[in-house]
Design a protein around this motif. Structure first.
Motif, mmCIF file in Angstrom:
data_model
loop_
_atom_site.group_PDB
_atom_site.id
_atom_site.type_symbol
_atom_site.label_atom_id
_atom_site.label_comp_id
_atom_site.label_asym_id
_atom_site.label_seq_id
_atom_site.Cartn_x
_atom_site.Cartn_y
_atom_site.Cartn_z
ATOM 1 N N VAL A 196 1.663 8.062 -7.302
ATOM 2 C CA VAL A 196 0.937 6.788 -7.364
ATOM 3 C C VAL A 196 -0.567 7.032 -7.479
ATOM 4 O O VAL A 196 -1.264 6.365 -8.260
ATOM 5 C CB VAL A 196 1.247 5.932 -6.124
ATOM 6 N N LYS A 197 -1.071 7.997 -6.725
ATOM 7 C CA LYS A 197 -2.509 8.275 -6.739
ATOM 8 C C LYS A 197 -2.988 8.691 -8.128
ATOM 9 O O LYS A 197 -3.981 8.163 -8.650
ATOM 10 C CB LYS A 197 -2.818 9.373 -5.720
ATOM 11 N N VAL A 198 -2.284 9.631 -8.741
ATOM 12 C CA VAL A 198 -2.675 10.121 -10.063
ATOM 13 C C VAL A 198 -2.465 9.046 -11.130
ATOM 14 O O VAL A 198 -3.325 8.823 -11.988
ATOM 15 C CB VAL A 198 -1.880 11.396 -10.417
ATOM 16 N N ALA A 199 -1.309 8.372 -11.071
ATOM 17 C CA ALA A 199 -0.985 7.371 -12.093
ATOM 18 C C ALA A 199 -1.941 6.190 -12.049
ATOM 19 O O ALA A 199 -2.376 5.696 -13.099
ATOM 20 C CB ALA A 199 0.458 6.894 -11.918
ATOM 21 N N GLY A 226 1.699 -7.481 -7.617
ATOM 22 C CA GLY A 226 0.412 -7.651 -8.283
ATOM 23 C C GLY A 226 0.065 -6.474 -9.170
ATOM 24 O O GLY A 226 -0.384 -6.639 -10.309
ATOM 25 N N PHE A 227 0.279 -5.263 -8.652
ATOM 26 C CA PHE A 227 0.017 -4.073 -9.459
ATOM 27 C C PHE A 227 0.889 -4.052 -10.708
ATOM 28 O O PHE A 227 0.410 -3.778 -11.813
ATOM 29 C CB PHE A 227 0.266 -2.809 -8.639
ATOM 30 N N ASP A 228 2.172 -4.317 -10.541
ATOM 31 C CA ASP A 228 3.069 -4.297 -11.702
ATOM 32 C C ASP A 228 2.639 -5.313 -12.754
ATOM 33 O O ASP A 228 2.699 -5.039 -13.961
ATOM 34 C CB ASP A 228 4.508 -4.580 -11.265
ATOM 35 N N LEU A 229 2.207 -6.485 -12.317
ATOM 36 C CA LEU A 229 1.715 -7.488 -13.262
ATOM 37 C C LEU A 229 0.465 -6.992 -13.984
ATOM 38 O O LEU A 229 0.297 -7.215 -15.193
ATOM 39 C CB LEU A 229 1.422 -8.798 -12.539
ATOM 40 N N MET A 230 -0.408 -6.299 -13.261
ATOM 41 C CA MET A 230 -1.610 -5.752 -13.894
ATOM 42 C C MET A 230 -1.261 -4.641 -14.878
ATOM 43 O O MET A 230 -1.872 -4.544 -15.955
ATOM 44 C CB MET A 230 -2.587 -5.251 -12.827
ATOM 45 N N PHE A 231 -0.287 -3.796 -14.521
ATOM 46 C CA PHE A 231 0.141 -2.737 -15.448
ATOM 47 C C PHE A 231 0.681 -3.345 -16.743
ATOM 48 O O PHE A 231 0.310 -2.937 -17.846
ATOM 49 C CB PHE A 231 1.238 -1.878 -14.813
ATOM 50 N N ILE A 232 1.572 -4.319 -16.589
ATOM 51 C CA ILE A 232 2.166 -4.979 -17.761
ATOM 52 C C ILE A 232 1.086 -5.706 -18.556
ATOM 53 O O ILE A 232 1.068 -5.672 -19.794
ATOM 54 C CB ILE A 232 3.268 -5.960 -17.323
ATOM 55 N N PHE A 267 6.528 5.076 -10.240
ATOM 56 C CA PHE A 267 6.020 5.678 -9.006
ATOM 57 C C PHE A 267 5.789 4.623 -7.919
ATOM 58 O O PHE A 267 5.982 4.908 -6.723
ATOM 59 C CB PHE A 267 4.736 6.470 -9.276
ATOM 60 N N MET A 268 5.391 3.423 -8.300
ATOM 61 C CA MET A 268 5.251 2.351 -7.312
ATOM 62 C C MET A 268 6.598 2.039 -6.671
ATOM 63 O O MET A 268 6.699 1.832 -5.456
ATOM 64 C CB MET A 268 4.686 1.091 -7.970
ATOM 65 N N ILE A 288 7.638 2.308 -2.783
ATOM 66 C CA ILE A 288 8.237 1.184 -2.070
ATOM 67 C C ILE A 288 9.471 1.637 -1.303
ATOM 68 O O ILE A 288 9.671 1.275 -0.135
ATOM 69 C CB ILE A 288 8.601 0.046 -3.056
ATOM 70 N N ARG A 289 10.316 2.445 -1.937
ATOM 71 C CA ARG A 289 11.535 2.914 -1.270
ATOM 72 C C ARG A 289 11.196 3.765 -0.044
ATOM 73 O O ARG A 289 11.868 3.681 0.988
ATOM 74 C CB ARG A 289 12.398 3.708 -2.247
ATOM 75 N N GLN A 290 10.152 4.574 -0.154
ATOM 76 C CA GLN A 290 9.725 5.367 1.000
ATOM 77 C C GLN A 290 9.181 4.474 2.112
ATOM 78 O O GLN A 290 9.455 4.710 3.304
ATOM 79 C CB GLN A 290 8.659 6.386 0.573
ATOM 80 N N GLU A 291 8.420 3.455 1.749
ATOM 81 C CA GLU A 291 7.892 2.527 2.748
ATOM 82 C C GLU A 291 9.019 1.770 3.447
ATOM 83 O O GLU A 291 8.958 1.523 4.657
ATOM 84 C CB GLU A 291 6.917 1.541 2.099
#
Length: 207
Positions: A53-56, A145-151, A172-173, A177-180
């Motif tokens: 996530v950090k790099v992407a 929100g992030f996914d909407l911004m990516f799209i 990666f998001m 999420i699965r880890q969280e």
């Protein structure tokens, strides 16, 4: 700078300033270092997801800034069957709307989280499980929100690079999420499981 790039750059500044301001306010007002993304001492799967996530997201941010300033003439556009200038403009407008909506989700999520907001999984300090506000409709509204911004970026500047960056970030998001989810289930137990049972992971039918 044309209208599309101007709006895109304005949205970029709104997103970046809100993100940095939240980090600063938590640091100054609550002595909380909220950015724990990729910190050592975490399980391997968590570290892989967080570093991904950090790099992407860094690549996405740099690309968003560069496209807003220089436009996308330096990248090969994707061909749209039957597409003309009007179609490209409509897609760009839709992309900007996606990005604006994503920023709204992101800021609202940060505000609702108050001092529990973190970038990454923070197992070193205790936080509350937030289930009110926008979190009544989504367990991960900031990620929505992030996914909407990516799209949105990939629609605004339709080319293979933005599409690839969009897909990598979404993947990666989701891994993060699965880890969280596993972390929250360990910490909050049945309280989180009951919340997850009645609240979608993303929003609406995207459970």
């Amino acid at each position: 700078m044309d209208a599309v790039n101007l709006v895109s750059f304005t949205l970029f500044l709104i997103f970046l300033s809100s993100y940095l301001m939240k980090l600063w306010m938590l640091r100054v007002n609550s002595q909380i270092k909220a950015n724990v993304l990729g910190k050592s001492g975490k399980p391997l799967q968590t570290r892989v997801a967080e570093m991904g996530v950090k790099v992407a997201t860094m690549a996405w941010g740099v690309l968003w800034f560069a496209l807003s300033i220089f436009g996308d003439a330096w990248l090969k556009p994707m061909s749209i069957p039957g597409g003309d200038g009007r179609t490209v403009l409509l897609l760009s407008a839709a992309g900007l709307l996606f990005m604006g909506t994503g920023i709204l989700f992101f800021i609202t999520a940060m505000l609702n989280m108050k001092t529990s907001w973190r970038v990454g999984i923070d197992s070193a300090t205790s936080t509350d499980l937030i289930t009110g506000g926008i979190y009544r409709f989504s367990r991960n509204p900031a990620f929505v929100g992030f996914d909407l911004m990516f799209i949105g970026l990939s629609l605004t500047y339709l080319n293979y690079v933005t599409l690839l960056v969009c897909l990598i970030n979404i993947i990666f998001m989701h891994l993060l999420i699965r880890q969280e989810e596993r972390y929250l289930e360990r910490v909050f137990g049945d309280t989180y499981r009951n919340y997850a049972k009645h609240t979608p992971r993303y929003i609406g039918f995207l459970k």
